[in-house]
Design an enzyme around this catalytic site. Structure first.
Site, mmCIF file in Angstrom:
data_model
loop_
_atom_site.group_PDB
_atom_site.id
_atom_site.type_symbol
_atom_site.label_atom_id
_atom_site.label_comp_id
_atom_site.label_asym_id
_atom_site.label_seq_id
_atom_site.Cartn_x
_atom_site.Cartn_y
_atom_site.Cartn_z
ATOM 1 N N HIS A 59 14.234 101.464 -27.143
ATOM 2 C CA HIS A 59 13.544 100.666 -26.119
ATOM 3 C C HIS A 59 14.600 99.908 -25.317
ATOM 4 O O HIS A 59 15.059 98.849 -25.726
ATOM 5 C CB HIS A 59 12.554 99.703 -26.797
ATOM 6 C CG HIS A 59 11.619 99.026 -25.848
ATOM 7 N ND1 HIS A 59 10.322 98.678 -26.189
ATOM 8 C CD2 HIS A 59 11.772 98.623 -24.558
ATOM 9 C CE1 HIS A 59 9.732 98.105 -25.162
ATOM 10 N NE2 HIS A 59 10.597 98.048 -24.157
ATOM 11 N N HIS A 214 7.939 96.087 -29.233
ATOM 12 C CA HIS A 214 8.380 94.665 -29.243
ATOM 13 C C HIS A 214 7.359 93.747 -29.939
ATOM 14 O O HIS A 214 6.699 92.923 -29.333
ATOM 15 C CB HIS A 214 8.905 94.142 -27.912
ATOM 16 C CG HIS A 214 8.090 94.297 -26.657
ATOM 17 N ND1 HIS A 214 6.840 93.756 -26.498
ATOM 18 C CD2 HIS A 214 8.406 94.864 -25.476
ATOM 19 C CE1 HIS A 214 6.425 93.998 -25.259
ATOM 20 N NE2 HIS A 214 7.354 94.676 -24.632
ATOM 21 N N GLN A 218 3.843 89.986 -26.149
ATOM 22 C CA GLN A 218 2.807 90.609 -25.311
ATOM 23 C C GLN A 218 1.803 91.394 -26.151
ATOM 24 O O GLN A 218 1.513 92.563 -25.877
ATOM 25 C CB GLN A 218 3.437 91.474 -24.209
ATOM 26 C CG GLN A 218 4.367 90.718 -23.282
ATOM 27 C CD GLN A 218 3.705 89.543 -22.577
ATOM 28 O OE1 GLN A 218 2.515 89.567 -22.295
ATOM 29 N NE2 GLN A 218 4.457 88.498 -22.299
ATOM 30 N N ASP A 246 16.980 88.705 -30.585
ATOM 31 C CA ASP A 246 17.953 87.961 -29.774
ATOM 32 C C ASP A 246 17.772 86.451 -29.957
ATOM 33 O O ASP A 246 18.375 85.657 -29.248
ATOM 34 C CB ASP A 246 17.814 88.328 -28.288
ATOM 35 C CG ASP A 246 16.422 88.036 -27.721
ATOM 36 O OD1 ASP A 246 15.504 87.675 -28.507
ATOM 37 O OD2 ASP A 246 16.235 88.172 -26.497
ATOM 38 N N ASP A 272 15.464 96.161 -25.832
ATOM 39 C CA ASP A 272 14.582 95.895 -24.682
ATOM 40 C C ASP A 272 15.413 95.303 -23.545
ATOM 41 O O ASP A 272 14.943 94.435 -22.808
ATOM 42 C CB ASP A 272 13.422 94.957 -25.070
ATOM 43 C CG ASP A 272 12.324 94.925 -24.005
ATOM 44 O OD1 ASP A 272 12.344 95.769 -23.097
ATOM 45 O OD2 ASP A 272 11.466 94.026 -24.076
ATOM 46 N N LEU A 306 9.462 85.979 -20.200
ATOM 47 C CA LEU A 306 10.669 86.718 -20.567
ATOM 48 C C LEU A 306 10.584 88.108 -19.944
ATOM 49 O O LEU A 306 9.544 88.767 -20.024
ATOM 50 C CB LEU A 306 10.801 86.825 -22.085
ATOM 51 C CG LEU A 306 11.328 85.570 -22.810
ATOM 52 C CD1 LEU A 306 11.186 85.727 -24.315
ATOM 53 C CD2 LEU A 306 12.778 85.265 -22.441
ATOM 54 N N GLY A 308 12.404 91.119 -20.451
ATOM 55 C CA GLY A 308 13.381 91.933 -21.181
ATOM 56 C C GLY A 308 14.492 91.018 -21.678
ATOM 57 O O GLY A 308 14.433 89.797 -21.531
HETATM 58 FE FE FE Z 1 7.433 95.139 -22.605
#
Ligand code: FE
Length: 385
Positions: A59, A214, A218, A246, A272, A306, A308
């Site tokens: 990703h 992720h 979301q 991260d 990501d 955010l 990415g």
């Molecule tokens: Fe996404």
């Protein structure tokens, strides 16, 4: 090629002073400490540093100023090569929620990258993130281009270059059927940018959905009256979770919780990353939307979401090691082996005889020393080769 003085770290293996003999694109044999080594003209001395299976980033949108969906050959080639600098030997360039013609253009650049035998990370297909998502949880995806799941669109893109994974919202009209249709095409369906209830997820689960992209970001949070998608990730033992480690997308405590509750065989570290990865703070764009990167955090100018990350996979592994204190022979499953299993990639993700010679050498600060793809040294601290 012979790599000597290796501290070899592979799933369930941690051995010092060993050597790896490579023939062509594959690992021929592993020699433990004290073995008599064959003569070889081409020797790489790992100097006792860590030697791991090359990382697989499933990703990632872009890096060093380019996004995959820019749709130019320069973008794809620069992106693919730049991933070597963080130890990524296999990449799934990841799209955004954009018009089909824009996605098709990017797919063509991936096809050319492979046709031209570009000496970067290998591509194991494309990851379509969107456009089949829920508008309520767009995050940094452009809501103007969100549309209902459409297997014919996937087939058209798949005919240009293989699609490996599609991240979508199963609760929208046709979503459950879509999951089954993707499996029939040999594509891994994954749930994200989704407001699905636990019941809705479970229905998709019975139709082949086994991945959450992720994780926690979301998607519906864990609530005591409906455990949502975060609850689904914990409840279904066999569901794979992508994790952006991260320390922004997931707090260190959440990372600890994930590693505590989930089998380590089901966690996949991803970046990501967007186009600002590998560059300084400043003004950027994602899918045509303005982004500000400050202190490494990429956020949409419009709503602070955010957009990415700017993460690199070697840093993700370092972060997770510091947070969890788990042994590297366990953690190394989360940087390549689990990804290979989830996508059905054969002979990738382990340092064993018969596997592809996709290898990363790292110092003990997790900085990349060398990246080897298909038995070829493609990147070292002196630069690309
Ligand atoms: Fe996404």
């Amino acid at each position: 090629m012979l790599i000597i003085n290796c501290h070899l770290i592979s799933p369930d293996i941690d051995m010092h002073s060993c050597a790896i003999c490579i023939e062509g694109s594959k690992i021929k044999s592993i020699y433990s400490a004290g073995s008599t080594l064959p003569n070889d003209e081409h020797i790489i001395d790992a100097k006792g540093q860590m030697v791991m299976p090359g990382f697989i980033d499933v990703h990632c949108h872009g890096k060093v100023g380019f996004d995959f969906t820019d749709g130019t050959q320069e973008a794809m080639d620069t992106f693919g090569k730049s991933k070597l600098t963080e130890g990524v030997t296999t990449l799934l360039p990841t799209t955004l929620t954009l018009p089909e013609e824009t996605l098709a253009k990017a797919m063509h650049t991936a096809a050319m990258y492979v046709k031209n035998n570009t000496k970067g990370s290998k591509l194991a297909g494309v990851h379509l993130e969107g456009p089949f998502i829920n508008c309520k949880l767009c995050g940094a995806q452009n809501p103007d281009f969100v549309r209902a799941p459409n297997i014919d669109e996937v087939k058209r893109l798949h005919s240009i270059f293989p699609v490996s994974k599609v991240s979508f919202a199963p609760e929208v009209d046709g979503g459950i059927e879509f999951s089954r249709q993707l499996r029939e095409l040999g594509i891994t369906p994954s749930c994200v940018h989704s407001a699905a209830t636990f019941a809705e997820f479970s229905e998709a689960y019975t139709n082949g959905l086994r991945d959450l992209s992720h994780f926690c970001n979301q998607m519906t949070a864990l609530h005591h009256r409906d455990i949502g998608l975060v609850g689904a990730g914990f409840m279904h033992k066999d569901v794979y979770l992508e994790a952006i480690c991260d320390c922004l997308h997931l707090s260190p405590d959440m990372v600890k919780l994930i590693f505590k509750l989930k089998s380590i065989d089901r966690i996949q570290l991803i970046t990501d990353a967007m186009c600002a990865a590998g560059l300084k703070d400043g003004d950027y764009q994602i899918g045509g939307l303005p982004v500000i990167v400050k202190g490494g955090a990429a956020r949409l100018k419009s709503n602070d979401a955010l957009a990415g990350s700017t993460l690199e996979l070697n840093q993700a592994l370092k972060n997770v090691q510091e947070i969890t204190n788990l042994p590297l022979k366990e953690l190394v499953k989360t940087t390549s082996w689990n990804q290979a299993c989830s996508l059905g990639l054969d002979k990738l993700g382990k340092l064993e005889a018969g596997f592809y010679a996709d290898i990363v050498i790292l110092d003990y600060n997790f900085e990349i020393v060398s990246t080897i793809v298909d038995g070829e040294l493609r990147y070292s601290q002196n630069g690309f080769t």
